[in-house]
Design an enzyme around this catalytic site. Structure first.
Site, PDB file in Angstrom:
ATOM      1  N   HIS A 120       0.818  -1.226   0.000  1.00  0.00           N
ATOM      2  CA  HIS A 120       0.000   0.000   0.000  1.00  0.00           C
ATOM      3  C   HIS A 120       0.843   1.264   0.000  1.00  0.00           C
ATOM      4  CE1 HIS A 120      -3.488  -2.475   0.551  1.00  0.00           C
ATOM      5  NE2 HIS A 120      -3.124  -2.885   1.750  1.00  0.00           N
ATOM      6  N   ASP A 156      -3.068 -10.841  -1.911  1.00  0.00           N
ATOM      7  CA  ASP A 156      -3.582 -10.319  -0.648  1.00  0.00           C
ATOM      8  C   ASP A 156      -5.073  -9.973  -0.796  1.00  0.00           C
ATOM      9  OD1 ASP A 156      -2.203  -9.137   2.001  1.00  0.00           O
ATOM     10  OD2 ASP A 156      -3.948  -7.925   1.479  1.00  0.00           O
ATOM     11  N   HIS A 158      -6.471  -7.417   0.263  1.00  0.00           N
ATOM     12  CA  HIS A 158      -6.546  -5.983  -0.058  1.00  0.00           C
ATOM     13  C   HIS A 158      -5.782  -5.737  -1.353  1.00  0.00           C
ATOM     14  CE1 HIS A 158      -6.773  -6.332   4.384  1.00  0.00           C
ATOM     15  NE2 HIS A 158      -7.688  -5.382   4.273  1.00  0.00           N
ATOM     16  N   ASP A 245      -4.791 -13.171   4.657  1.00  0.00           N
ATOM     17  CA  ASP A 245      -6.056 -12.463   4.905  1.00  0.00           C
ATOM     18  C   ASP A 245      -7.208 -12.807   3.965  1.00  0.00           C
ATOM     19  OD1 ASP A 245      -5.046 -10.832   2.919  1.00  0.00           O
ATOM     20  OD2 ASP A 245      -5.015  -8.991   4.117  1.00  0.00           O
ATOM     21  N   TYR A 288      -4.991 -11.440   9.771  1.00  0.00           N
ATOM     22  CA  TYR A 288      -5.385 -10.816  11.031  1.00  0.00           C
ATOM     23  C   TYR A 288      -6.183 -11.827  11.835  1.00  0.00           C
ATOM     24  CZ  TYR A 288      -3.438  -7.365   8.145  1.00  0.00           C
ATOM     25  OH  TYR A 288      -2.542  -6.727   7.320  1.00  0.00           O
TER      26      TYR A 288
HETATM   27 ZN   LIG Z   1      -4.157  -7.370   3.264  1.00  0.00          ZN
END
Ligand SMILES: [Zn+2]
Length: 350
Positions: A120, A156, A158, A245, A288
Site C-alpha cells: 500500500h 492479498d 486488499h 487475509d 489478522y
Molecule cells: Zn491485506
C-alpha cells in the site's frame, strides 16, 4: 537443495504496538521453520537493510525525508499508519530482505522465501500499515539486475494500490492482483477497468473477487486469467505477495479461502513460474488472527513442495456465522468476463 529463507531479525521490529498488524508473526514463523532448518530442507539467509538508493528507485526523496521527520514525533502517514521510532529502520530491513531474495532468485534459486508485501506504499505516500514498498523495490531491483520482464502476483485480500500506482505506466512489470472487491474493502482501488496507462496499458490486471469467494472461485480465476497471462507475458522473474487475509476466519476481510486453498495457490503459482522458466520470490505478511502464520506455511508448502504446515484447526466454513452460505461463483464468472473484455487485444483470456 535447501530452499532459501531470507530472514533479518530487524523485520520483527516492524511494529505499531496496539494494532491489527502483528510483527511477532515473523519471529513465530522463524520458530515454526526451525525443524526444517535443522533437517537441511530450509536454509536461513541473512540480509542487510536496504540503502536509501534502493528506496529512491521507487519512493521520492521528499517522502523518505517526511518518514524520518515523522519518526521523531510518532506522526501519522495516514489514519491507520504511523511512524513509531524504529519503524523506518525495520521497514528498510523488510525491503532489504526482498532485494536479497531477488538476488538469490536471479542467482539460480527456483524459489526463495522471505516475508514482506507492503503493497500500500506508493511513490510519495504510506498507508495501510505500509511505509516502504518492498514488492516494488524488489521488482525494480530485478529489472536493474538483468531481468527483462517481472510479473507480480498479488493475492492479498486488499488490493495493492501502491504497487499498482508505481508501475501503472510500465510494460516491464506486469502487476496482477486478485483481491476482495474494492467496493467492499480498503483501499477501494483495483476495479477491473483499471488496466494501466500509456505504454503500460494492459500491464495492470485487477481481478476483484466478491465477498465470500471460496477456493473454487480462485481456481476459476487462475484458470481463466492468471495462467493465460503468465504464459503470454512470459516473465523471467515472478514475485508473489499476500498473506493469509483471504482466509474465511480473517478479522479484517470477508473472503472465503481455506488452508487447503492456500496450499493449492502456492503450488499453482510455482507451477506457472516453472512453466515459463522464471524463479519465484514469495512474500507473505498479512493475516489478522491466529490463522496468519499457519496460512503462510500452507502457501509455502505449495510453493516449495515441502510440508511446512503446522497443526491448525480452522473450523468448518459451512455454518460459519460470518458467511451466509450463498455461493458467489456466478458473480465471479461475470467479473472474469469483464476482466477478459477489458484486456482484449493485449491478452487472450479464457
Ligand atoms: Zn491485506
Amino acid at each position: 537443495m535447501p530452499v532459501p529463507f531470507v530472514y533479518n531479525p530487524g523485520m520483527a521490529n516492524y511494529d505499531f504496538g496496539k494494532h491489527p498488524f502483528r510483527a511477532a508473526n515473523v519471529s513465530d514463523l522463524r520458530e515454526y521453520l526451525q525443524p526444517h532448518i535443522d533437517d537441511g530442507s530450509i536454509d536461513v539467509v541473512a540480509s542487510e537493510p536496504a540503502s536509501d538508493d534502493l528506496l529512491l528507485a521507487v519512493h521520492s526523496p521528499d517522502y523518505i525525508e517526511k518518514v524520518l521527520r515523522l519518526e521523531k514525533r510518532s506522526g501519522h502517514l495516514s489514519m491507520d499508519t504511523w511512524v513509531a521510532p524504529g519503524t523506518p529502520d525495520a521497514a528498510k530491513a523488510v525491503v532489504g530482505g526482498a532485494v536479497k531474495a531477488v538476488d538469490l532468485a536471479l542467482g539460480g534459486e527456483d524459489v526463495v522465501l522471505c516475508t514482506g508485501g507492503f503493497h500500500h506504499a506508493g511513490v510519495d505516500y504510506g498507508e495501510g500499515f505500509c511505509i516502504y514498498n518492498d514488492v516494488a523495490v524488489a521488482a525494480d531491483h530485478a529489472l536493474g539486475s538483468g531481468a527483462r520482464k517481472v510479473m507480480i502476483i498479488d493475492t492479498d485480500a486488499h488490493q495493492g494500490n501502491g504497487t499498482m500506482d508505481i508501475f501503472y505506466r510500465s510494460m516491464d512489470v506486469l502487476f496482477l492482483s486478485l483481491h476482495q472487491h474494492p467496493r467492499t474493502l480498503y483501499p477501494g482501488r483495483g476495479f477491473a477497468h483499471e488496466t494501466g496507462d500509456g505504454d503500460g496499458t494492459g500491464f495492470t490486471v485487477n481481478i476483484p473477487m466478491f465477498p465470500f469467494s471460496r477456493d473454487q472461485d480462485y481456481e476459476m480465476a487462475f484458470e481463466r486469467a492468471v495462467r493465460p497471462i503468465v504464459e503470454q507475458f512470459d516473465p523471467d522473474m515472478m514475485i508473489r505477495n499476500g498473506g493469509a487475509d483471504p482466509h474465511y476466519r480473517d478479522q479484517l476481510t470477508a473472503l472465503g479461502m481455506s488452508m487447503t486453498g492456500f496450499r493449492w495457490m502456492g503450488g499453482a503459482i510455482r507451477e506457472m513460474a516453472k512453466g515459463v522458466d522464471a524463479p519465484l520470490v514469495d512474500l507473505p505478511i498479512s493475516g489478522y488472527g491466529d490463522h496468519a502464520v499457519p496460512g503462510w506455511l500452507q502457501i509455502w508448502s505449495g510453493a516449495t513442495g515441502i510440508d511446512l504446515t503446522v497443526p491448525f484447526d480452522e473450523g468448518a466454513y459451512e455454518g460459519h456465522p460470518r458467511f451466509p452460505g450463498e455461493l458467489v461463483h456466478e458473480e465471479n464468472e461475470k467479473m472474469l468476463d469483464e476482466v477478459a473484455e477489458n484486456l482484449k487485444g493485449r491478452w487472450d483470456l479464457l
